[in-house]
Design a protein around this motif. Structure first.
Motif, PDB file in Angstrom:
ATOM      1  N   ILE A 146       0.851  -1.191   0.000  1.00  0.00           N
ATOM      2  CA  ILE A 146       0.000   0.000   0.000  1.00  0.00           C
ATOM      3  C   ILE A 146       0.887   1.242   0.000  1.00  0.00           C
ATOM      4  CG2 ILE A 146      -1.949  -1.167   1.116  1.00  0.00           C
ATOM      5  CD1 ILE A 146      -1.166   0.240   3.717  1.00  0.00           C
ATOM      6  N   HIS A 147       0.380   2.294  -0.547  1.00  0.00           N
ATOM      7  CA  HIS A 147       1.061   3.590  -0.656  1.00  0.00           C
ATOM      8  C   HIS A 147       2.430   3.475  -1.326  1.00  0.00           C
ATOM      9  CE1 HIS A 147      -2.196   5.382   1.485  1.00  0.00           C
ATOM     10  NE2 HIS A 147      -2.018   4.582   2.521  1.00  0.00           N
ATOM     11  N   GLN A 148       2.532   2.585  -2.274  1.00  0.00           N
ATOM     12  CA  GLN A 148       3.748   2.438  -3.067  1.00  0.00           C
ATOM     13  C   GLN A 148       3.589   3.224  -4.355  1.00  0.00           C
ATOM     14  OE1 GLN A 148       4.433  -1.744  -3.727  1.00  0.00           O
ATOM     15  NE2 GLN A 148       6.552  -1.556  -3.161  1.00  0.00           N
ATOM     16  N   ALA A 149       4.711   3.671  -4.920  1.00  0.00           N
ATOM     17  CA  ALA A 149       4.662   4.416  -6.175  1.00  0.00           C
ATOM     18  C   ALA A 149       5.809   3.992  -7.085  1.00  0.00           C
ATOM     19  CB  ALA A 149       4.742   5.913  -5.905  1.00  0.00           C
ATOM     20  N   VAL A 150       5.528   4.020  -8.383  1.00  0.00           N
ATOM     21  CA  VAL A 150       6.540   3.828  -9.418  1.00  0.00           C
ATOM     22  C   VAL A 150       6.484   5.053 -10.305  1.00  0.00           C
ATOM     23  CG1 VAL A 150       7.085   2.544 -11.527  1.00  0.00           C
ATOM     24  CG2 VAL A 150       6.616   1.316  -9.423  1.00  0.00           C
TER      25      VAL A 150
END
Length: 161
Positions: A146-150
């Protein structure tokens, strides 16, 4: 009443004109610097997560939906052999990227994997791809938390000679 009908015809004509401007291409170079939102010739498929343009790059953000299938879909590309390079980084955790040939962006059954999934490490990614017919190219990102970004930037698709 005539004014309403006339306005509707002009609006419809404007929509047809916008779609007609998205031609099949044989190369793409995009650094996303001028994008305030996803370009009209590209398609964002965020699923239950978020896929948007911000800070001169494309952001895939999981929110509370890890492992959501998220795709950035290019304009239609002519059949042929290409080299794709792009910058891909993340904000931590395990993330992967995979490429798809897409016949129809609104039909998930037309998405065919053309490059195996690979881990995002922050280094420039290079892929050799082959499109057997004119089709869109889909960049799929998987975020495992969760709350990961690429972050994707400096997208360059060049024909092989």
């Amino acid at each position: 009443m005539r004014k309403i009908i006339f306005a509707g015809l002009i609006a419809f004509g404007g929509l047809v004109t916008v779609n007609a401007q998205c031609k099949t291409v044989s190369a793409l170079t995009e650094n996303f610097d001028s994008w305030k939102e996803i370009s009209k010739c590209w398609t964002a498929k965020p699923g239950k997560a978020m896929l948007y343009s911000s800070e001169k790059r494309i952001v895939f953000y999981s929110m509370n939906s890890p492992r959501e299938n998220m795709y950035l879909v290019t304009p239609k590309i002519k059949a042929g052999k290409y080299t794709l390079t792009l910058d891909a980084s993340d904000n931590g955790g395990e993330t992967t990227i995979e490429l798809f040939s897409i016949n129809n962006a609104s039909d998930a059954k037309s998405y065919v994997s053309i490059a195996k999934s690979s881990k995002i490490t922050g280094a420039k990614k290079t892929f050799d791809i082959s499109l057997k017919k004119d089709s869109h190219l889909g960049v799929k990102v998987i975020l495992n938390g969760i709350h990961q970004a690429v972050y994707v930037d400096n997208f360059s698709l060049t024909p092989k000679k």
